[in-house]
Enzyme design. Structure first.
Site, PDB file in Angstrom:
ATOM      1  N   HIS A   9       0.866  -1.184   0.000  1.00 59.32           N
ATOM      2  CA  HIS A   9       0.000   0.000   0.000  1.00 59.32           C
ATOM      3  C   HIS A   9       0.900   1.231   0.000  1.00 59.32           C
ATOM      4  O   HIS A   9       1.650   1.445  -0.945  1.00 59.32           O
ATOM      5  CB  HIS A   9      -0.930  -0.059   1.210  1.00 59.32           C
ATOM      6  CG  HIS A   9      -2.074   0.924   1.166  1.00 59.32           C
ATOM      7  ND1 HIS A   9      -2.376   1.695   0.070  1.00 59.32           N
ATOM      8  CD2 HIS A   9      -3.005   1.263   2.113  1.00 59.32           C
ATOM      9  CE1 HIS A   9      -3.439   2.443   0.331  1.00 59.32           C
ATOM     10  NE2 HIS A   9      -3.828   2.203   1.558  1.00 59.32           N
ATOM     11  N   HIS A  32      -1.988  -0.460 -11.045  1.00 59.08           N
ATOM     12  CA  HIS A  32      -2.895  -0.014  -9.985  1.00 59.08           C
ATOM     13  C   HIS A  32      -4.093  -0.937  -9.952  1.00 59.08           C
ATOM     14  O   HIS A  32      -4.523  -1.456 -10.987  1.00 59.08           O
ATOM     15  CB  HIS A  32      -3.335   1.434 -10.242  1.00 59.08           C
ATOM     16  CG  HIS A  32      -3.898   2.100  -9.025  1.00 59.08           C
ATOM     17  ND1 HIS A  32      -5.217   1.921  -8.638  1.00 59.08           N
ATOM     18  CD2 HIS A  32      -3.343   2.927  -8.112  1.00 59.08           C
ATOM     19  CE1 HIS A  32      -5.433   2.625  -7.535  1.00 59.08           C
ATOM     20  NE2 HIS A  32      -4.329   3.239  -7.194  1.00 59.08           N
ATOM     21  N   ASP A  69       2.814   6.706  -6.995  1.00 61.82           N
ATOM     22  CA  ASP A  69       4.092   6.601  -6.295  1.00 61.82           C
ATOM     23  C   ASP A  69       5.281   6.963  -7.171  1.00 61.82           C
ATOM     24  O   ASP A  69       6.336   7.343  -6.665  1.00 61.82           O
ATOM     25  CB  ASP A  69       4.297   5.163  -5.783  1.00 61.82           C
ATOM     26  CG  ASP A  69       3.230   4.738  -4.804  1.00 61.82           C
ATOM     27  OD1 ASP A  69       2.868   5.559  -3.947  1.00 61.82           O
ATOM     28  OD2 ASP A  69       2.755   3.592  -4.897  1.00 61.82           O
TER      29      ASP A  69
END
Length: 486
Positions: free
Chosen positions: A331, A370, A423
């Site tokens: 996560h 994702h 990210d």
């Protein structure tokens, strides 16, 4: 003809045409023993068959069959039976009609009628007015407002107000909210002593402990009125950056920078971390990053917060649980791994070989893929621009150039819906701002605070105990054997 006989005849036919059985094909691509490849196996039911593994399967299918698999086909190839049917239909010389082929439902439902959704994938457990995510179109909206508009025209405080209270504030409302946040940044003196006692722990562990401890210093924590809840919300949003910055100073044995009384939220955070006023560019970039991080639907941490809130635990308990879930490597923890990858690559010229080696080893490429988006993560384009601008300002282009070289090496995967995620560029932004990697998760969490709180409130407002089921598959009615006879 029964399903088992059809499958057997199908595999014999494939062997005649130099096409391996489905079990062998999937096992080789995903790195699994063929005994693990059963008709119950589905996309995302195991870690091997994640986004990267799925794209590897699609690319391998294209090579095996000499065809191009479009997006519509790709979304249907999510189980062993569906891949078997697809190979049979597209193999040279195999002309069985679809009516003769076993359908996935025939295999899944033979023994029982209840279907397992591992990881609750695809399950809608409630309604929300907080965040709209359209994974296919790559849309993200907070309370109906496009993330692109918010990151361009809004500020973090306004976005936080929108998420928490449901509407964009008027100018007086925004100024009041900003003042309340600024006035609530200081921590209870006892909390500094707690942080000192655990200063050698990881920053996210300290954050988790400190958020939990804040409940002990809230003398009105049992007050369920709107005003009391509102003050708890404001304090949590305001104090999270102070906790992170205080621990950073304490563990480095440097003076703690007390919160600034007038700086905006993002600028104050940088000020406390660095001990000096940030540049206008750096402050605006962090403000944008916080907006982009503010919420993202029912991800693992938000769902965890809702589960805890659903038991009627208090706000501090629910946020503590969210931070705990967010710390996991699958996560929030993924953001650290992106920067680790960038530093290991070291130079843009080495990116292609590095990615090729990861793919050969069937290792994930961090920052790609994702659970929701099948196209570009809508947050990524703004983070890319911010990373580029910061690289220019600091005259440190190499990290951004490495990211772009990785993107180039990943083009075949991106064409199959495995694009960069939030990210990817955020990691380099944090690193260029001088943050150590172990602060990446807490900083991300500081931005996510309004979203967690908004979802916790939504759970409270229409509460129901969240209690999914497990299907028992173990032995039954076993006789108890006395210990002396075992």
């Amino acid at each position: 003809m029964g399903n088992e006989q059809l499958v057997l005849e199908h595999d014999r036919s494939l062997q005649k045409h130099s096409i391996p059985p489905v079990e062998s094909f999937i096992g080789e691509v995903l790195g699994l023993d063929t005994a693990e490849i059963t008709d119950e196996l589905e996309y995302r039911s195991i870690l091997n068959w994640d986004s990267l593994g799925h794209v590897n399967l699609i690319l391998a299918l294209e090579k095996l069959l000499g065809i191009v698999i479009d997006d519509e086909m790709r979304t249907q190839l999510t189980s062993v039976p569906s891949i078997r049917r697809f190979i049979q239909q597209h193999s040279s010389g195999v002309q069985a009609s679809e009516a003769e082929l076993p359908h996935p439902a025939d295999v899944h439902e033979t023994a029982r009628t209840d279907k397992i959704f591992r990881g609750l994938a695809g399950v809608t457990f409630d309604r929300t007015r907080t965040t709209l995510i359209d994974g296919k179109a790559g849309r993200l909206q907070y309370r109906g407002y496009s993330i692109h508009d918010l990151v361009t025209f809004s500020c973090f405080e306004e976005t936080a107000y929108l998420l928490v209270y449901g509407t964009l504030p008027t100018q007086p409302q925004l100024e009041t909210f900003k003042h309340q946040l600024a006035a609530s940044r200081s921590l209870p003196p006892e909390l500094y002593r707690i942080i000192e006692s655990i200063r050698d722990a990881q920053p996210v562990e300290v954050l988790r402990t400190a958020v939990s401890a804040l409940a002990c210093f809230d003398e009105h924590r049992q007050d369920g009125t709107t005003d009391a809840m509102n003050m708890r919300i404001i304090r949590l949003i305001a104090q999270i950056p102070t906790i992170i910055a205080a621990h950073h100073a304490i563990r480095n044995r440097t003076p703690i920078t007390i919160p600034h009384s007038t700086l905006p939220h993002a600028a104050n955070f940088l000020y406390m971390l660095q001990g000096e006023l940030p540049t206008e560019q750096a402050a605006r970039i962090v403000d944008k990053v916080f907006i982009l991080h503010a919420d993202h639907g029912s991800n693992a941490s938000a769902f965890t917060a809702r589960v805890v809130a659903g038991t009627k635990s208090d706000l501090y308990a629910a946020v503590t649980a969210a931070v705990s879930a967010f710390a996991g490597s699958l996560h929030g923890g993924a953001i650290e791994s992106v920067m680790t990858m960038v530093l290991e690559i070291g130079h843009p010229d080495r990116a292609e070989e590095y990615i090729r080696r990861l793919q050969e080893q069937k290792q994930p490429v961090m920052g790609f893929g994702h659970r929701v988006y099948q196209t570009e993560d809508p947050r990524a384009r703004h983070l890319k621009q911010a990373a580029y601008q910061l690289s220019l300002e600091l005259q440190k282009p190499v990290y951004y150039e490495i990211l772009e070289a990785v993107v180039k090496a990943m083009k075949p995967y991106m064409a199959k819906g495995m694009d960069v995620n939030v990210d990817f560029y955020a990691s380099v932004i944090y690193y260029l701002l001088g943050l150590p990697k172990d602060l990446f998760i807490p900083v991300f969490a500081a931005g996510r605070m309004p979203g967690w709180i908004a979802q916790i409130q939504e759970q409270y407002d229409n509460n129901i105990l969240i209690r999914p089921l497990l299907q028992y598959v173990g032995e039954e009615d076993r006789p108890y054997i006395a210990i002396g006879q075992r």
